[in-house]
Scaffold this motif. Structure first.
Motif, PDB file in Angstrom:
ATOM      1  N   ASP A  54       0.831  -1.190   0.000  1.00 18.04           N
ATOM      2  CA  ASP A  54       0.000   0.000   0.000  1.00 18.04           C
ATOM      3  C   ASP A  54       0.875   1.253   0.000  1.00 18.04           C
ATOM      4  O   ASP A  54       1.771   1.386   0.830  1.00 18.04           O
ATOM      5  CB  ASP A  54      -0.901   0.003   1.242  1.00 18.04           C
ATOM      6  N   GLY A  55       0.635   2.165  -0.945  1.00 20.82           N
ATOM      7  CA  GLY A  55       1.347   3.431  -0.961  1.00 20.82           C
ATOM      8  C   GLY A  55       2.524   3.472  -1.906  1.00 20.82           C
ATOM      9  O   GLY A  55       2.633   2.697  -2.855  1.00 20.82           O
ATOM     10  N   THR A  56       3.428   4.389  -1.611  1.00 21.73           N
ATOM     11  CA  THR A  56       4.559   4.673  -2.488  1.00 21.73           C
ATOM     12  C   THR A  56       5.610   3.573  -2.441  1.00 21.73           C
ATOM     13  O   THR A  56       5.878   2.982  -1.391  1.00 21.73           O
ATOM     14  CB  THR A  56       5.216   6.008  -2.084  1.00 21.73           C
ATOM     15  N   ILE A  57       6.224   3.311  -3.586  1.00 20.33           N
ATOM     16  CA  ILE A  57       7.318   2.347  -3.677  1.00 20.33           C
ATOM     17  C   ILE A  57       8.636   3.110  -3.665  1.00 20.33           C
ATOM     18  O   ILE A  57       8.875   3.979  -4.504  1.00 20.33           O
ATOM     19  CB  ILE A  57       7.209   1.503  -4.962  1.00 20.33           C
ATOM     20  N   GLY A  58       9.501   2.786  -2.698  1.00 23.06           N
ATOM     21  CA  GLY A  58      10.828   3.376  -2.637  1.00 23.06           C
ATOM     22  C   GLY A  58      10.828   4.826  -2.192  1.00 23.06           C
ATOM     23  O   GLY A  58       9.887   5.321  -1.560  1.00 23.06           O
ATOM     24  N   ASN A  87      -1.999  -1.427  -3.997  1.00 23.33           N
ATOM     25  CA  ASN A  87      -2.652  -0.121  -4.124  1.00 23.33           C
ATOM     26  C   ASN A  87      -1.536   0.912  -4.114  1.00 23.33           C
ATOM     27  O   ASN A  87      -1.102   1.366  -3.065  1.00 23.33           O
ATOM     28  CB  ASN A  87      -3.626   0.122  -2.976  1.00 23.33           C
ATOM     29  N   SER A  88      -1.019   1.234  -5.281  1.00 21.93           N
ATOM     30  CA  SER A  88       0.143   2.110  -5.374  1.00 21.93           C
ATOM     31  C   SER A  88       0.100   2.923  -6.654  1.00 21.93           C
ATOM     32  O   SER A  88      -0.168   2.381  -7.732  1.00 21.93           O
ATOM     33  CB  SER A  88       1.440   1.283  -5.329  1.00 21.93           C
ATOM     34  N   ILE A 117      -5.736   1.587  -7.025  1.00 21.70           N
ATOM     35  CA  ILE A 117      -4.899   2.210  -8.051  1.00 21.70           C
ATOM     36  C   ILE A 117      -3.680   1.335  -8.315  1.00 21.70           C
ATOM     37  O   ILE A 117      -2.998   0.904  -7.380  1.00 21.70           O
ATOM     38  CB  ILE A 117      -4.429   3.611  -7.609  1.00 21.70           C
ATOM     39  N   VAL A 118      -3.408   1.074  -9.578  1.00 11.33           N
ATOM     40  CA  VAL A 118      -2.165   0.416  -9.974  1.00 11.33           C
ATOM     41  C   VAL A 118      -1.404   1.389 -10.857  1.00 11.33           C
ATOM     42  O   VAL A 118      -1.839   1.704 -11.961  1.00 11.33           O
ATOM     43  CB  VAL A 118      -2.419  -0.905 -10.722  1.00 11.33           C
ATOM     44  N   GLY A 119      -0.271   1.885 -10.350  1.00 10.02           N
ATOM     45  CA  GLY A 119       0.525   2.830 -11.116  1.00 10.02           C
ATOM     46  C   GLY A 119       1.967   2.383 -11.196  1.00 10.02           C
ATOM     47  O   GLY A 119       2.869   3.211 -11.303  1.00 10.02           O
ATOM     48  N   SER A 120       2.189   1.086 -11.113  1.00  7.46           N
ATOM     49  CA  SER A 120       3.553   0.560 -11.136  1.00  7.46           C
ATOM     50  C   SER A 120       3.636  -0.628 -12.087  1.00  7.46           C
ATOM     51  O   SER A 120       2.710  -1.448 -12.161  1.00  7.46           O
ATOM     52  CB  SER A 120       4.000   0.113  -9.742  1.00  7.46           C
ATOM     53  N   ALA A 121       4.752  -0.730 -12.795  1.00  8.14           N
ATOM     54  CA  ALA A 121       4.944  -1.819 -13.748  1.00  8.14           C
ATOM     55  C   ALA A 121       5.227  -3.153 -13.076  1.00  8.14           C
ATOM     56  O   ALA A 121       5.349  -4.162 -13.766  1.00  8.14           O
ATOM     57  CB  ALA A 121       6.093  -1.475 -14.704  1.00  8.14           C
ATOM     58  N   ASP A 127       1.843 -13.777 -13.254  1.00  7.54           N
ATOM     59  CA  ASP A 127       1.208 -14.730 -14.170  1.00  7.54           C
ATOM     60  C   ASP A 127      -0.236 -14.302 -14.429  1.00  7.54           C
ATOM     61  O   ASP A 127      -0.753 -14.489 -15.529  1.00  7.54           O
ATOM     62  CB  ASP A 127       1.232 -16.139 -13.566  1.00  7.54           C
ATOM     63  N   VAL A 128      -0.872 -13.750 -13.395  1.00 12.77           N
ATOM     64  CA  VAL A 128      -2.242 -13.241 -13.524  1.00 12.77           C
ATOM     65  C   VAL A 128      -2.261 -11.812 -13.013  1.00 12.77           C
ATOM     66  O   VAL A 128      -1.875 -11.539 -11.879  1.00 12.77           O
ATOM     67  CB  VAL A 128      -3.244 -14.104 -12.728  1.00 12.77           C
ATOM     68  N   ARG A 129      -2.733 -10.879 -13.854  1.00 14.96           N
ATOM     69  CA  ARG A 129      -2.827  -9.461 -13.496  1.00 14.96           C
ATOM     70  C   ARG A 129      -4.303  -9.085 -13.449  1.00 14.96           C
ATOM     71  O   ARG A 129      -5.015  -9.278 -14.432  1.00 14.96           O
ATOM     72  CB  ARG A 129      -2.121  -8.601 -14.547  1.00 14.96           C
ATOM     73  N   SER A 130      -4.743  -8.565 -12.324  1.00 15.06           N
ATOM     74  CA  SER A 130      -6.152  -8.207 -12.228  1.00 15.06           C
ATOM     75  C   SER A 130      -6.313  -6.848 -11.568  1.00 15.06           C
ATOM     76  O   SER A 130      -5.398  -6.339 -10.913  1.00 15.06           O
ATOM     77  CB  SER A 130      -6.932  -9.272 -11.445  1.00 15.06           C
ATOM     78  N   LEU A 131      -7.489  -6.262 -11.744  1.00 13.38           N
ATOM     79  CA  LEU A 131      -7.790  -4.956 -11.177  1.00 13.38           C
ATOM     80  C   LEU A 131      -9.256  -4.942 -10.769  1.00 13.38           C
ATOM     81  O   LEU A 131     -10.115  -5.476 -11.480  1.00 13.38           O
ATOM     82  CB  LEU A 131      -7.523  -3.848 -12.202  1.00 13.38           C
ATOM     83  N   ALA A 132      -9.547  -4.358  -9.610  1.00 11.56           N
ATOM     84  CA  ALA A 132     -10.928  -4.236  -9.156  1.00 11.56           C
ATOM     85  C   ALA A 132     -11.755  -3.482 -10.195  1.00 11.56           C
ATOM     86  O   ALA A 132     -11.244  -2.584 -10.871  1.00 11.56           O
ATOM     87  CB  ALA A 132     -10.970  -3.496  -7.820  1.00 11.56           C
ATOM     88  N   ASP A 133     -13.038  -3.865 -10.322  1.00 11.82           N
ATOM     89  CA  ASP A 133     -13.847  -3.255 -11.368  1.00 11.82           C
ATOM     90  C   ASP A 133     -14.052  -1.765 -11.168  1.00 11.82           C
ATOM     91  O   ASP A 133     -14.374  -1.038 -12.121  1.00 11.82           O
ATOM     92  CB  ASP A 133     -15.203  -3.967 -11.488  1.00 11.82           C
ATOM     93  N   ASN A 134     -13.849  -1.279  -9.932  1.00 12.10           N
ATOM     94  CA  ASN A 134     -13.936   0.163  -9.686  1.00 12.10           C
ATOM     95  C   ASN A 134     -12.561   0.780  -9.450  1.00 12.10           C
ATOM     96  O   ASN A 134     -12.443   1.861  -8.891  1.00 12.10           O
ATOM     97  CB  ASN A 134     -14.849   0.453  -8.491  1.00 12.10           C
ATOM     98  N   GLY A 135     -11.528   0.073  -9.906  1.00  8.37           N
ATOM     99  CA  GLY A 135     -10.163   0.558  -9.742  1.00  8.37           C
ATOM    100  C   GLY A 135      -9.696   1.410 -10.907  1.00  8.37           C
ATOM    101  O   GLY A 135     -10.418   1.602 -11.901  1.00  8.37           O
TER     102      GLY A 135
END
Length: 208
Positions: A54-58, A87-88, A117-121, A127-135
Motif C-alpha cells: 500500500d502506498g509509495t514504492i521506494g 494499491n500504489s 490504483i495500480v501505477g507501477s509496472a 502470471d495473472v494481473r487483475s484490477l478491481a472493477d472500480n479501480g
C-alpha cells in the motif's frame, strides 16, 4: 509512533512499590515501525503468501524492495504462490524494477491484484494481473528533481530517458508489443489514467 507514544497512559507505580503482591500491568508490545507513505504486510497459509502493498514504492518514505522481499521471505522461504494486493500510484523506478525482477524470477505462481490504483509496472511480472472493477490504472513517464551544473542536469535527463526505456521494455515484454509504441503512446504527454475495462482492453491486465 508519535501518536501512540504520546497517548500511552501513565502507570501509577506507588501501589506496586508498597505492595509486592500487587498485580503488574501487562507489557504492551513495541509498535511496529511504519513508513510514512507506504506499508507492506504479508500473511502465509501453508506455502502460499499474500502480500498487501500500500502506498509509495521506494524513495525516502515508501516501501523498499528489501522490505517487500523480506516481508515475504520472513513468512515463507520458498512459496509456491505469491498474491500481491497492490494499491500504489508508483514511486522509485529502481525499487520497482527490483520488486519486478524478484516476482518475475520466482518459481511461484504470482498473482498481482490491483485493489484500487495500480501505477507501477511491477504488476507485469505476474502470471495473472487483475484490477478491481472500480479501480484505476495509471501509466506515466518517469519524473525527477535535479539541480547543479549543465553536465549534471544532462546526466539527470539521461537517467530519466533510461528509466522510461526500462518501463517501456517491461510493459512491452509482458504485453507482446513494441517498446517504442509503448513509449510513444503511454510514456509521453503526462499521466495516462484508465478504467479497469480500458486497462484490460489495452492489454495491461488479464482480469477484472
Amino acid at each position: 509512533p508519535f501518536a501512540s507514544a504520546l497517548g500511552e497512559a501513565q502507570i501509577d507505580v506507588s501501589a506496586a512499590a508498597s505492595d509486592p503482591s500487587a498485580e503488574k500491568p501487562a507489557e504492551k508490545p513495541e509498535p511496529k515501525d511504519k513508513r510514512l507513505l507506504g506499508e507492506v504486510q504479508a500473511q502465509a497459509k501453508g506455502r502460499s503468501v499474500t502480500v498487501r502493498l500500500d502506498g509509495t514504492i521506494g524513495g525516502f518514505f515508501g516501501v523498499t524492495a528489501e522490505e517487500f522481499i523480506g516481508e515475504i521471505e520472513s513468512k515463507v522461504k520458498s512459496p509456491t504462490r505469491i498474491t500481491v494486493d497492490a494499491n500504489s500510484g508508483g514511486g522509485s523506478v529502481v525499487e520497482a524494477v527490483k520488486i519486478y525482477n524478484y516476482l518475475a524470477q520466482s518459481p511461484a505462481e504470482v498473482h498481482v491484484r490491483g485493489v484500487w490504483i495500480v501505477g507501477s509496472a511491477i504488476q507485469q511480472a505476474a502470471d495473472v494481473r487483475s484490477l478491481a472493477d472500480n479501480g484505476f490504472y495509471l501509466v506515466h513517464e518517469g519524473s525527477s528533481l535535479a539541480m547543479g551544473t549543465v553536465s549534471e542536469m544532462q546526466t539527470g535527463v539521461k537517467l530519466l530517458e533510461l528509466a522510461n526505456d526500462a518501463i517501456a521494455r517491461t510493459y512491452a515484454a509482458r504485453m507482446g508489443r513494441d517498446k517504442d509504441e509503448i513509449k510513444e503512446e503511454y510514456l509521453s504527454g503526462g499521466d495516462h489514467w484508465m478504467s479497469a475495462e480500458e486497462a484490460q482492453s489495452n492489454g495491461f491486465i488479464d482480469e477484472i
